[in-house]
Design a protein around this motif. Structure first.
Motif, PDB file in Angstrom:
ATOM      1  N   LEU A   4      95.431  10.344 -65.008  1.00 43.66           N
ATOM      2  CA  LEU A   4      94.385  10.825 -64.110  1.00 43.66           C
ATOM      3  C   LEU A   4      94.916  11.943 -63.211  1.00 43.66           C
ATOM      4  O   LEU A   4      94.307  13.013 -63.073  1.00 43.66           O
ATOM      5  CB  LEU A   4      93.866   9.654 -63.268  1.00 43.66           C
ATOM      6  CG  LEU A   4      92.730  10.017 -62.307  1.00 43.66           C
ATOM      7  CD1 LEU A   4      91.477  10.350 -63.100  1.00 43.66           C
ATOM      8  CD2 LEU A   4      92.471   8.890 -61.332  1.00 43.66           C
ATOM      9  N   THR A   5      96.061  11.682 -62.636  1.00 37.18           N
ATOM     10  CA  THR A   5      96.676  12.685 -61.763  1.00 37.18           C
ATOM     11  C   THR A   5      96.877  13.993 -62.516  1.00 37.18           C
ATOM     12  O   THR A   5      96.524  15.074 -62.025  1.00 37.18           O
ATOM     13  CB  THR A   5      98.047  12.191 -61.252  1.00 37.18           C
ATOM     14  OG1 THR A   5      97.906  10.856 -60.834  1.00 37.18           O
ATOM     15  CG2 THR A   5      98.546  13.065 -60.133  1.00 37.18           C
ATOM     16  N   ILE A   8      93.625  15.786 -63.005  1.00 34.94           N
ATOM     17  CA  ILE A   8      93.157  16.442 -61.775  1.00 34.94           C
ATOM     18  C   ILE A   8      93.927  17.732 -61.533  1.00 34.94           C
ATOM     19  O   ILE A   8      93.356  18.783 -61.277  1.00 34.94           O
ATOM     20  CB  ILE A   8      93.290  15.488 -60.558  1.00 34.94           C
ATOM     21  CG1 ILE A   8      92.301  14.332 -60.720  1.00 34.94           C
ATOM     22  CG2 ILE A   8      92.994  16.240 -59.261  1.00 34.94           C
ATOM     23  CD1 ILE A   8      92.478  13.227 -59.696  1.00 34.94           C
ATOM     24  N   VAL A  12      92.416  21.427 -61.406  1.00 32.71           N
ATOM     25  CA  VAL A  12      92.550  22.252 -60.210  1.00 32.71           C
ATOM     26  C   VAL A  12      93.230  23.579 -60.535  1.00 32.71           C
ATOM     27  O   VAL A  12      92.810  24.642 -60.095  1.00 32.71           O
ATOM     28  CB  VAL A  12      93.324  21.465 -59.127  1.00 32.71           C
ATOM     29  CG1 VAL A  12      93.830  22.397 -58.057  1.00 32.71           C
ATOM     30  CG2 VAL A  12      92.424  20.390 -58.530  1.00 32.71           C
ATOM     31  N   ILE A  15      90.819  25.844 -62.238  1.00 35.17           N
ATOM     32  CA  ILE A  15      89.854  26.408 -61.279  1.00 35.17           C
ATOM     33  C   ILE A  15      90.507  27.553 -60.521  1.00 35.17           C
ATOM     34  O   ILE A  15      89.942  28.625 -60.342  1.00 35.17           O
ATOM     35  CB  ILE A  15      89.365  25.328 -60.288  1.00 35.17           C
ATOM     36  CG1 ILE A  15      88.449  24.343 -61.029  1.00 35.17           C
ATOM     37  CG2 ILE A  15      88.606  25.947 -59.110  1.00 35.17           C
ATOM     38  CD1 ILE A  15      88.128  23.102 -60.234  1.00 35.17           C
ATOM     39  N   CYS A  16      91.757  27.261 -60.130  1.00 31.13           N
ATOM     40  CA  CYS A  16      92.502  28.265 -59.377  1.00 31.13           C
ATOM     41  C   CYS A  16      92.619  29.559 -60.177  1.00 31.13           C
ATOM     42  O   CYS A  16      92.423  30.635 -59.671  1.00 31.13           O
ATOM     43  CB  CYS A  16      93.889  27.706 -59.079  1.00 31.13           C
ATOM     44  SG  CYS A  16      94.760  28.658 -57.882  1.00 31.13           S
ATOM     45  N   GLY A  19      89.226  31.282 -60.288  1.00 30.03           N
ATOM     46  CA  GLY A  19      88.890  31.840 -58.978  1.00 30.03           C
ATOM     47  C   GLY A  19      89.712  33.062 -58.634  1.00 30.03           C
ATOM     48  O   GLY A  19      89.250  33.948 -57.940  1.00 30.03           O
ATOM     49  N   CYS A  20      90.935  33.085 -59.117  1.00 34.74           N
ATOM     50  CA  CYS A  20      91.821  34.178 -58.747  1.00 34.74           C
ATOM     51  C   CYS A  20      91.818  35.311 -59.750  1.00 34.74           C
ATOM     52  O   CYS A  20      92.636  36.211 -59.667  1.00 34.74           O
ATOM     53  CB  CYS A  20      93.244  33.676 -58.588  1.00 34.74           C
ATOM     54  SG  CYS A  20      93.413  32.589 -57.184  1.00 34.74           S
TER      55      CYS A  20
END
Lengths: 193, 650
Positions: A4-5, A8, A12, A15-16, A19-20
C-alpha cells in the motif's frame, strides 16, 4: 501494508511528474519533431517555408522536371540540408538522362537504405563549398586550379571547344541560385577511387 | 496504518512543494495549480504570440522582444549612433541624426506607439519621441528600420509624445520644460507668465510622412503626458501638466505647492479647421526633417523654417483646463473614450473624468476660473469617479478591453487592477521594483488584446545576477486573462524602457521584409554586378563601388590610393536571399563597420594616414568561406605616381 505504501508513493510521484511537466507544447504541425536538438529528417533549414525570392539549390532541383532522379537520391541520402545552407555552394546537377546512363540495378541498389552513406558520398562529390560561376570555372581551367568537393576529393576543370568539363563530364547549363551556382551535367560524377 | 498513511501523504506533499518550485515572490499559491514556466515557454523553433517594442530610454533606441518568452529579437537604432549596423556612422544614415543644433549622436527615447486604423493597431509603423532634442521618429514595421525623424522647434523636453490619434491622423509632442517662445536672453526668475509650453501637432500622410502642422502656444506649465480621445472622444487630446506654480528652481518642492494642477483638454479637430481656414500666425522656428529612402538606401536632411502658432484664446471652444490633484503624470483614455484617467503622482486617489460630463460642463459654461484666458472647468462637474486609496504614487493606466483598468504605483511598487464605472479595486500585485509604465498589447487602443501585461520597472536591485553598479532595468510579465493577475516571469530590458507597445505577432510577421530587391536599388554608387564594380578618382576623393557576395569582394585588390585621400567605400551586397548580410571594415577607419543587407548599398569613409598595404574584411560570419572574404588596399605616398588599379582574381 508495504504494498500500500509503495502504491501511494508511486501514485504521488506520478502526480508530481504530471504537475511539474514543463515540456514543450505539443507541436501543431504534427510532422515536425519538437526535439530540435537532434534534427530529424524533416527539420532544419531545408524545410523552412520561404515564398518568393530566388530559389536555393534544392528548391531549384525540386522544381525541375529534368532532375527528379537527383531529388529522389538527395532525399534517399537525407542530405537536403546541405543544399540549402548559406554556403556558398556550387552544385553539379546530373539530369535524369545522366542518371539513366547508370545501369538500373546499380542505381536501385544505391537508393536502398543500407547504401545511404555510399549514396551520400557520391552526392557530396557533386557539391563544392565555394562560389564558382562559369567565369570562375574558366579561370580555374586556365590557372590549373582544382575544385575541392564536399566529398573531400578534387575535381579537375577543363575547357574544350568553348564548353566546360569537370573530370571530363560536360556542363550543359548554369543557373544562379540564392546560395550559389547550379551547373547541369550530362553524367553522374563518380569518385575516381 | 492511518497514521502511517498520513505521514506518507505529508512527506509526499512536501516533495511536491519542493520539486514543483516554480513559485515566486508575487504569488506563492499559484505554483500548484498551474505551471507558470509552461505559460512563458516557447519551444525552440516556435514563435512568440506577441511583439513587444520597448523604448530604450537613454539608449536612444527601441528594442524588440517576443512575448511571452521575453526573448530579445532586435535593437532598432533610432536616435543614437549604432556601430552594430553603422546607423549614424555610414554616409547614408548620418543625415538621420541631423538637427537644427547640428549632428547629435544620441537621444533619449521615451514612448513608442503603434499606428492605428479606426482605433485598432494596424501594424504599419511605430512612432517614438525623443525628450532631449525634441524629435519624433517613425519606424517601418516591414523593415524594422527608422524611416523618418522630425524635429520640433520652440519646444523643450518632448515628453508628452508620441501618441497617435485613432486613424493615425496626428501625433502630438508636448513641452515638458516651459521655455521662452521664441527663445531669447532673459533672467530665469522672470519666467512666470513669459515662458510658454507649446504643444506640437504633427500630421501623418498615407505613406507615413510626417509634417509639423501647427503649435498650440499654451501657458508655460510643464506638459507631461498625453493620450488622444478615442471612440466617442475622438477629435480631442488630453494632456497632463504640472508646475502650474511656474517655479524655476528646486522644483521638487516649489512645483508641488498647488493643491491641483491641470489636464488640458484640446479639441484638435477644431484647431485643424481653424488652421485650414487661414487661422494662426507663422512664427520662426528652425527644425530638421530627415527622411530615409528605401530605394536609394540613403537619408536626406532638410532644414525647415517657420511654424504656424496658435494662441489658444483665439479658437473658440477648443482648449480647456480641468483641475487634477497633485502634479499629475499619466493621462490615459479608456477604450470607450468616456473615461480620462489622471494620475496625480503625489495624490492618494486616482481621478477619473467623464468625457460626457466634460462636454456638458463646456456647454453650460460651467467654469470656475481661467488660466491665462483658458477656461478652467470645475473638478466636481467633470469627475466620473475616484478610485479611493488604491496605492501610493499612481503613474500610468492601461486597459484590458473587458472593463478593467490597470494602474502602476511607483512608490508602493505595485500594479492595481480596478473596475471602470464602480471604481473598486479588484486585485493588486507587487512589481520589482518601482514600476513606471506598464504595457498591455493594444492597451491604449479601442481594442486591447488583454492577455498579458508587462510592468516596466525603474529599479532592479537583486532581481538578477549582479553586474556591478550598473544594472539593466527589469520587466515582469503578468497573465491578466483571469480574475486575478498572475506574475509569470521576469526579464531584463535594455536602457530604460519608459514605455512599450505590443501587438499580436500575426499582424506584422508575414509582411516582414526579407531582403531588398537589387533591381530597385537606386543608390548612385551601387554596383549591381561584379562587372559594374570600379574605382574612380576625383581630386583627392577616391570612390570605390565594391560588391559583396559569398565569399569575396569585387574588387579585392586596389592600388593607387594615396595618403591624404578621402576614400569612399560604397558597398553593395549582391545577395538576394534572406538573412545573408555582409559587413565591412578597414584598418584605420575612424568610424564603425557597416552591415549591408542583401540588395543594399552602404558607404563608409576612410582617410588613410600611413603608406602601406592595408587589409579590409567582412565582419559578419556570412558563409563557410567567411574568413577568406577579405582584400587589400595599397596606400602610396602623398606625391607618388601610383596609378589607380583594381582587380579580382587577376
Amino acid at each position: 501494508m508495504k504494498t500500500l505504501t509503495k502504491t501511494i508513493i508511486l501514485l504521488v510521484v506520478s502526480i508530481c511528474f504530471i504537475g511539474c511537466n514543463n515540456s514543450a507544447k505539443s507541436s501543431d504541425s504534427g510532422t515536425t519533431s519538437s526535439d530540435e536538438g537532434r534534427a530529424s529528417q524533416k527539420s532544419g533549414q531545408a524545410f523552412i517555408k520561404d515564398e518568393g525570392g530566388t530559389p536555393n539549390a534544392l528548391q531549384l532541383a525540386i522544381s525541375s522536371e529534368d532532375h527528379t532522379t537527383l531529388v529522389a537520391a538527395v532525399q534517399a541520402a537525407e542530405v537536403e540540408n546541405a543544399l540549402v545552407n548559406v554556403g556558398p555552394l556550387t552544385v553539379f546537377a546530373p539530369n535524369n538522362a545522366a542518371f539513366a546512363k547508370i545501369d538500373e540495378a546499380t542505381l536501385n541498389s544505391l537508393l536502398e537504405p543500407e547504401n545511404k552513406s555510399k549514396l551520400a558520398f557520391i552526392l557530396t562529390h557533386h557539391v563544392a563549398p565555394a562560389n564558382y560561376p562559369i567565369e570562375t570555372l574558366k579561370k580555374n581551367a586556365t590557372k590549373g586550379r582544382k575544385l575541392y568537393m564536399a566529398s573531400g576529393k578534387y575535381l579537375e576543370v577543363t575547357e574544350k571547344d568553348g564548353s566546360m568539363y569537370v573530370d571530363g563530364i560536360k556542363i550543359l547549363g548554369t543557373v544562379n541560385v540564392s546560395n550559389g551556382w547550379v551547373h547541369v551535367t550530362e553524367s553522374v560524377i563518380l569518385p575516381r577511387d | 496504518m492511518k497514521t502511517i498513511g498520513k505521514y506518507i501523504m505529508t512527506i509526499a506533499t512536501l516533495t511536491i512543494l519542493v520539486s514543483c518550485g516554480n513559485s515566486n515572490d508575487g504569488d506563492k499559491s499559484g505554483a500548484l495549480t498551474s505551471s507558470k514556466a509552461e505559460k512563458v515557454y516557447v519551444a525552440p523553433g516556435e514563435h512568440d504570440e506577441y511583439y513587444g517594442f520597448m523604448s530604450g530610454g537613454y539608449s536612444g533606441n527601441v528594442t524588440v522582444y517576443g512575448l511571452p518568452s521575453g526573448r530579445m529579437l532586435k535593437e532598432i537604432p533610432v536616435f543614437s549612433q549604432f556601430p552594430t549596423s553603422g546607423y549614424g556612422y555610414s554616409e547614408e544614415t548620418k543625415a538621420m541624426l541631423n538637427t537644427s543644433f547640428g549632428f547629435v549622436p544620441w537621444g533619449d527615447a521615451h514612448h513608442p506607439d503603434i499606428s492605428q486604423t479606426e482605433g485598432e493597431l494596424d501594424g504599419r509603423w511605430i512612432f517614438i519621441n525623443e525628450n532631449n532634442t525634441p524629435r519624433i521618429a517613425r519606424i517601418s514595421l516591414e523593415t524594422f528600420e527608422t524611416e523618418e525623424i522630425i524635429e520640433l522647434p520652440n519646444s523643450a523636453g518632448n515628453h508628452a509624445s508620441s501618441f497617435v490619434t485613432e486613424n493615425t491622423e496626428y501625433i502630438v509632442a508636448g513641452t515638458r520644460f516651459a521655455v521662452p517662445n521664441p527663445q531669447r536672453d532673459m533672467p530665469i526668475n522672470e519666467m512666470k507668465g513669459k515662458f510658454k509650453g507649446p504643444l506640437s501637432f504633427v500630421s501623418i500622410a498615407d505613406n507615413g510622412r510626417m509634417n509639423l502642422e501647427f503649435q498650440l502656444n499654451m501657458p508655460g506649465f510643464n506638459y507631461d503626458l498625453a493620450h488622444p480621445g478615442r471612440n466617442k472622444s475622438h477629435g480631442w487630446f488630453f494632456f497632463t501638466s504640472y508646475n502650474t506654480e511656474e517655479a524655476n528652481t528646486l522644483m521638487e518642492v516649489n512645483a508641488s505647492q498647488n493643491d491641483k494642477d491641470y489636464i488640458a483638454a484640446v479639441n484638435w479637430k477644431k484647431i485643424v479647421d481653424y488652421v485650414k481656414n487661414g487661422g494662426g500666425k507663422k512664427v520662426s522656428g528652425t527644425y530638421a526633417h530627415n527622411v530615409y529612402d528605401e530605394k536609394t538606401h540613403s537619408a536626406t536632411s532638410t532644414m525647415k523654417e517657420g511654424v504656424i502658432s496658435i494662441n489658444p484664446k483665439d479658437v473658440e471652444g477648443a482648449v480647456y483646463y480641468i483641475p487634477i490633484p497633485k502634479s499629475p503624470h499619466g493621462c490615459d483614455v479608456d477604450p470607450s473614450g468616456e473615461y480620462i484617467i489622471g494620475s496625480g503622482k503625489l495624490s492618494t486617489d486616482l481621478s477619473v473624468y467623464s468625457f460626457e460630463k466634460m462636454l456638458t460642463a463646456i456647454e453650460n459654461k460651467d467654469f470656475v476660473d481661467d488660466a491665462y484666458g483658458i477656461p478652467v472647468l470645475s473638478y466636481e462637474n467633470t469627475i466620473a469617479g475616484v478610485v479611493k486609496q488604491p496605492g501610493l504614487g499612481p503613474l500610468h493606466t492601461e486597459f484590458d478591453g473587458k472593463g478593467n483598468a490597470y494602474t502602476t504605483f511607483f512608490i508602493s511598487s505595485e500594479v492595481v487592477k480596478w473596475k471602470l464605472g464602480t471604481w473598486e479595486v479588484l486585485d493588486r500585485l507587487p512589481t520589482f521594483y518601482s514600476v513606471g509604465h506598464l504595457m498591455i498589447p493594444g492597451g491604449n487602443s479601442r481594442k486591447p488584446f488583454g492577455k498579458y501585461m508587462v510592468a516596466l520597472n525603474k529599479i532592479t536591485k537583486d532581481r538578477y545576477l549582479p553586474t556591478g553598479p550598473e544594472l539593466e532595468h527589469s520587466a515582469q510579465l503578468y497573465d491578466i486573462s483571469g480574475d486575478k493577475m498572475e506574475l509569470l516571469s521576469d526579464f531584463p530590458t535594455h536602457g530604460e524602457p519608459h514605455y512599450a507597445a505590443g501587438i499580436r505577432a500575426d499582424l506584422i510577421k508575414d509582411k516582414s521584409k526579407k531582403y531588398y530587391d537589387l533591381e530597385e536599388n537606386e543608390h548612385p554608387y551601387a554596383a549591381k554586378s561584379e562587372s559594374e564594380s570600379k574605382v574612380t578618382r576625383d581630386g583627392n576623393e577616391v570612390h570605390i563601388n565594391m560588391t559583396m557576395i559569398r565569399s569575396h569582394f569585387s574588387p579585392d585588390n586596389i592600388e593607387g590610393v594615396k595618403v591624404g585621400d578621402k576614400v569612399f567605400f560604397h558597398m553593395t551586397n549582391l545577395e538576394q536571399d534572406f538573412d545573408v548580410p555582409h559587413g565591412f571594415s578597414v584598418i584605420g577607419a575612424n568610424t564603425s563597420e557597416i552591415l549591408v543587407m542583401p540588395g543594399q548599398t552602404k558607404t563608409i569613409v576612410w582617410e588613410p594616414k600611413r603608406e602601406g598595404v592595408w587589409p579590409f574584411y567582412c565582419t559578419d560570419f556570412c558563409s563557410a568561406l567567411h574568413q577568406e572574404m577579405q582584400g587589400y588596399v595599397r596606400v602610396s605616398g602623398k606625391n607618388s605616381n601610383t596609378p589607380i588599379k583594381y582587380s579580382l582574381d587577376e
